[in-house]
Design an enzyme around this catalytic site. Structure first.
Site, PDB file in Angstrom:
ATOM      1  NE  ARG A   1     -20.280  30.935  22.622  1.00  0.00           N
ATOM      2  CZ  ARG A   1     -20.293  29.615  22.403  1.00  0.00           C
ATOM      3  NH1 ARG A   1     -20.987  29.106  21.418  1.00  0.00           N
ATOM      4  NH2 ARG A   1     -19.593  28.813  23.175  1.00  0.00           N
TER       5      ARG A   1
ATOM      6  CB  SER B   1     -25.459  26.509  15.591  1.00  0.00           C
ATOM      7  OG  SER B   1     -24.396  27.250  16.125  1.00  0.00           O
TER       8      SER B   1
ATOM      9  CE  LYS C   1     -24.412  26.703  23.963  1.00  0.00           C
ATOM     10  NZ  LYS C   1     -24.825  27.738  23.036  1.00  0.00           N
TER      11      LYS C   1
END
Length: 197
Positions: free
Chosen positions: A28, A97, A126
């Protein structure tokens, strides 16, 4: 589907950790120029192939197509622009997701390889606009996804795995618990062992 799912932001981590029990890993990459993304994807693809690990590329579906990567992960925003027809035609599998029921319905309409739910617990990675989902949400999601594998992500540790798997998750995705550990290699080995139990 592998129960232990490592997510890293750099190919160097893949080279360091994959040999220690990782069979499923997502690259990622965020905020890097395209030439650097391409370099890392090629390096990760070849390294994972040599170590019999499944590489999943996050977001960069066009690059995955071009470089013959066979698995990607997309967030809800990435789904807006992804060419699912081209991905299927190329035999590229994808995970998606989800955070709420509308997103889950949308994800399932694409027949993904897996659906990810998160954050299960509070996460440092995050800022999330979603509150921690908790184990009850995993149970509900598992009923709704049917045969589609369910990946839990967010705030997971080896100590929390038993509850996550009992609630119905098929796989546990981890980022910070390994990457921010004092000894990431030893922590990776702990995770691999815990997911085998």
């Amino acid at each position: 589907m592998e129960r232990f799912y490592l997510i890293t932001g750099d190919v160097d981590w893949i080279e360091k950790l994959v040999p220690h029990g990782v069979k499923l890993v997502q690259l990622r990459i965020k905020d890097q120029p395209e030439t650097e993304v391409r370099r890392q994807v090629i390096k990760a693809r070849d390294f994972c192939k040599a170590h019999s690990a499944q590489l999943i590329i996050n977001d960069y579906w066009e690059l995955a197509l071009e470089l013959s990567c066979d698995f990607i992960h997309l967030g809800q925003e990435d789904m807006d622009t992804a060419d699912f027809t081209a991905l299927r035609k190329a035999g590229i599998r994808f995970g998606l997701s989800t955070h709420d029921e509308a997103e889950l319905d949308r994800a399932l309409s694409h027949n993904p390889e897996y659906v990810a739910l998160g954050p299960v617990y509070p996460t440092k990675l995050k800022k999330m606009k979603w509150a921690p989902q908790g184990l009850d949400r995993i149970r509900r999601w598992k009923q709704m996804v049917g045969e589609t594998p369910l990946v839990a992500i967010g705030g997971l540790t080896p100590e929390r795995l038993a509850g996550v798997f009992e609630a119905g998750a098929d796989s546990a995705a981890v980022v910070t618990d390994i990457l921010q550990a004092p000894d990431p290699v030893a922590r990776t080995q702990e995770w691999a062992e815990a997911c085998r139990l």
